[in-house]
Write an enzyme that holds these catalytic residues in place. Structure first.
Site, PDB file in Angstrom:
ATOM      1  N   HIS A  64       0.880  -1.182   0.000  1.00 46.93           N
ATOM      2  CA  HIS A  64       0.000   0.000   0.000  1.00 46.93           C
ATOM      3  C   HIS A  64       0.910   1.222   0.000  1.00 46.93           C
ATOM      4  CE1 HIS A  64      -3.572  -2.420   1.345  1.00 46.93           C
ATOM      5  NE2 HIS A  64      -2.615  -3.154   1.885  1.00 46.93           N
ATOM      6  N   PHE A  65       1.019   1.899  -1.143  1.00 52.84           N
ATOM      7  CA  PHE A  65       1.939   3.039  -1.232  1.00 52.84           C
ATOM      8  C   PHE A  65       1.224   4.392  -1.117  1.00 52.84           C
ATOM      9  CE2 PHE A  65       5.676   0.623  -3.450  1.00 52.84           C
ATOM     10  CZ  PHE A  65       6.032   0.074  -2.240  1.00 52.84           C
ATOM     11  N   ARG A  66      -0.100   4.377  -0.832  1.00 48.01           N
ATOM     12  CA  ARG A  66      -0.834   5.578  -0.362  1.00 48.01           C
ATOM     13  C   ARG A  66      -0.920   6.734  -1.342  1.00 48.01           C
ATOM     14  NH1 ARG A  66      -2.715   2.315   3.367  1.00 48.01           N
ATOM     15  NH2 ARG A  66      -1.450   2.043   5.219  1.00 48.01           N
ATOM     16  N   ASN A  96      -6.687   0.756  -2.202  1.00 43.84           N
ATOM     17  CA  ASN A  96      -7.366   1.550  -1.169  1.00 43.84           C
ATOM     18  C   ASN A  96      -6.665   2.879  -0.914  1.00 43.84           C
ATOM     19  OD1 ASN A  96      -5.217   0.125  -0.001  1.00 43.84           O
ATOM     20  ND2 ASN A  96      -6.160   0.095   2.021  1.00 43.84           N
ATOM     21  N   HIS A 178      -9.232  -9.861   0.609  1.00 40.64           N
ATOM     22  CA  HIS A 178      -8.964  -9.631   2.037  1.00 40.64           C
ATOM     23  C   HIS A 178     -10.121 -10.333   2.741  1.00 40.64           C
ATOM     24  CE1 HIS A 178      -7.857  -6.906   5.580  1.00 40.64           C
ATOM     25  NE2 HIS A 178      -8.884  -7.629   5.995  1.00 40.64           N
ATOM     26  N   HIS A 236      -2.860 -12.492   2.587  1.00 41.33           N
ATOM     27  CA  HIS A 236      -2.449 -12.546   4.009  1.00 41.33           C
ATOM     28  C   HIS A 236      -3.254 -13.520   4.894  1.00 41.33           C
ATOM     29  CE1 HIS A 236      -5.562  -9.526   3.943  1.00 41.33           C
ATOM     30  NE2 HIS A 236      -4.780  -8.468   3.885  1.00 41.33           N
ATOM     31  N   ASP A 307       2.266  -6.888   2.535  1.00 40.34           N
ATOM     32  CA  ASP A 307       1.180  -6.011   2.972  1.00 40.34           C
ATOM     33  C   ASP A 307       1.761  -4.739   3.606  1.00 40.34           C
ATOM     34  OD1 ASP A 307      -1.360  -5.054   3.496  1.00 40.34           O
ATOM     35  OD2 ASP A 307      -1.718  -6.339   5.230  1.00 40.34           O
ATOM     36  N   HIS A 311       1.707   3.701   8.343  1.00 43.76           N
ATOM     37  CA  HIS A 311       1.030   4.810   9.025  1.00 43.76           C
ATOM     38  C   HIS A 311       2.098   5.498   9.870  1.00 43.76           C
ATOM     39  CE1 HIS A 311      -2.960   3.254   7.947  1.00 43.76           C
ATOM     40  NE2 HIS A 311      -2.530   2.057   8.327  1.00 43.76           N
TER      41      HIS A 311
HETATM   42  O1  DOR Z   1      -3.752  -3.678   8.422  1.00 45.89           O
HETATM   43  C1  DOR Z   1      -4.033  -3.388   7.269  1.00 45.89           C
HETATM   44  N1  DOR Z   1      -3.735  -2.188   6.762  1.00 45.89           N
HETATM   45  N2  DOR Z   1      -4.681  -4.279   6.506  1.00 45.89           N
HETATM   46  C2  DOR Z   1      -5.176  -3.946   5.299  1.00 45.89           C
HETATM   47  O2  DOR Z   1      -5.785  -4.776   4.666  1.00 45.89           O
HETATM   48  C3  DOR Z   1      -5.048  -2.571   4.790  1.00 45.89           C
HETATM   49  C4  DOR Z   1      -3.858  -1.937   5.373  1.00 45.89           C
HETATM   50  C5  DOR Z   1      -3.791  -0.446   5.108  1.00 45.89           C
HETATM   51  O3  DOR Z   1      -3.976  -0.065   3.953  1.00 45.89           O
HETATM   52  O4  DOR Z   1      -3.508   0.302   6.024  1.00 45.89           O
END
Ligand code: DOR
Length: 443
Positions: A64-66, A96, A178, A236, A307, A311
């Protein structure tokens, strides 16, 4: 005029079968041109890999590179730099983001951003909603469709059976899930987050998202794949119950992955690391962790993906349940697995399967994951003699922390080669290198 672009000299080369041999490797036009004990030619760049192991670059099939939306946590440029610092030369990125990748416009934006900023090769998922059936089947190029069956970070969610059935029934693309049971999670949240709940003990997160949540959704996705003969990938995996179920029920249309987080952390780690190790689906018991290792060993689980879900520490330090789930990991997965190999937990051939060619085969990524003449020159030259601790300050992820901080690991990359060019050398990124869009055999 130099004959080759790059020659890696005197490395101990390891490829698919896991046997090692001493060799030089010459690269030209992004490809591995020659593998031979002595290459008596010139090249623009040369590396003396004496004493080091030369592997195919790792492929991380879940990050997840946001980017766009939360680029204070990561962006495609910083995430890709963290990847190559960890020997990962290709990645598949999740939808996402904000806005989410749920149509061609959002995908095109990511592809353009990646072409500008990524130092590793890239591919993207298209995210499913209850209403974008047409887009998930026509948006291109994608590695597959991502369904959040249970809610996690962001607002992508498809949890009603009728919506899931419609997606599995219509289309041919790989569906990656997921797998957590949304209804059960909501019920358990109400039950366990009462006014007397002890929110300082993060094991409550694992109790809310318990192994039955995971098993219910994994079972539902498996049955849908079987009913509609649809290609399914389960992201996962976390629990002994799921491993047991899939050992019986997995078909040749189903692949499965697990993460280093679940292979090396248990709920005991909440005591030391608190919400830093809060993720979805959660870390569980030692018994669950042992089952994941057994599942990898017997092929129930096909490969490993991180994964990587960064944050900031500030965000993480909010009290539960406001602390977000997810942790960074793209730059420590290969050292973690090579350390596991060195300590006798698995073989080098298994590490190459789980980190390199396993994800490539599952997603049909073209020309990646192996080290042989004619293949793309994506390589990691790693030091497997010295051990050094994971240090937050040395991480390339924007959030500058890692859940394995303090652990002594070996297998750190000294050089990472992307498409025949040195992208990472002696702790630094070479800023002039750019990755390419991955190609998928199904597209
Ligand atoms: O813990 C998680 N964080 N699980 C996920 O499926 C999404 C990910 C996130 O994008 O922060």
């Amino acid at each position: 005029m130099q004959k080759f672009d790059l020659i890696i000299r005197n490395g101990r080369v390891s490829r698919r079968a896991g046997s090692t041999f001493d060799s030089d490797i010459a690269c030209k036009n992004g490809l591995i041109f020659q593998i031979s004990p002595t290459i008596d030619e010139n090249a623009v760049d040369q590396i003396d890999a004496s004493g080091h192991l030369v592997l195919p670059g790792a492929v991380d099939a879940q990050v997840h590179f946001r980017d766009p939306g939360n680029t204070h946590k990561e962006d495609l440029g910083s995430g890709s730099r963290a990847a190559v610092a960890g020997g990962v030369t290709s990645f598949l990125e999740m939808p996402n983001t904000q806005p989410p990748t749920i149509d061609q416009k959002a995908l095109d934006r990511k592809l353009a951003q990646a072409a500008r900023n990524c130092v590793a090769n890239y591919g993207f998922f298209i995210g499913a909603t209850p209403n974008n059936l047409d887009a998930i089947n026509t948006t291109t190029p994608v590695c597959g469709i991502k369904i959040f069956m249970g809610s996690s970070t962001g607002d992508l969610l498809v949890h009603k059976h009728s919506d899931l059935e419609r997606i599995f029934k219509n289309g041919k693309r790989l569906i990656a899930v997921h797998a957590e049971d949304e209804a059960r999670m909501r019920e358990r949240k109400n039950l366990l987050l009462g006014s007397d709940a002890d929110l300082s003990d993060l094991r409550i997160h694992t109790r809310i998202r318990d192994d039955e949540c995971a098993l219910n959704a994994t079972r539902q996705a498996t049955k849908l794949s079987q009913a509609f003969d649809r290609r399914l990938h389960i992201l996962h995996l976390t629990s002994a119950k799921e491993v047991k179920f899939l050992r019986q029920e997995k078909t040749d249309k189903i692949t499965v992955e697990c993460t280093p987080n679940h292979l090396f952390l248990t709920e005991e780690d909440y005591q030391i690391n608190g919400s830093r190790v809060q993720i979805n689906p959660p870390i569980r018991s030692q018994k669950d962790q042992d089952a994941l290792w057994a599942g990898l060993k017997d092929g129930t689980i096909d490969f490993i993906a991180t994964d990587h879900a960064p944050h900031t520490l500030e965000e993480k330090s909010q009290p539960y349940p406001h602390s977000p789930s997810g942790m960074p990991g793209v730059e420590t997965s290969l050292p973690l697995m090579l350390t596991a190999w060195k300590s006798g937990r698995c073989t080098l051939a298994e590490v190459l399967k789980w980190m390199c060619w396993g994800p490539v085969e599952a997603y049909g990524i073209m020309d990646k994951g192996n080290l042989s003449e004619g293949c793309h020159a994506d390589l990691a030259v790693v030091n497997v003699d010295d051990y050094r601790p994971v240090r937050d300050a040395e991480m390339f992820t924007k959030v500058r922390w890692n859940p394995f901080s303090g652990r002594e690991l070996t297998g750190w990359p000294v050089w990472t080669i992307v498409n025949g060019k040195i992208a990472f050398a002696d702790g630094k990124i070479r800023e002039d290198v750019r990755g390419e869009a991955l190609r998928f055999s199904s597209e």
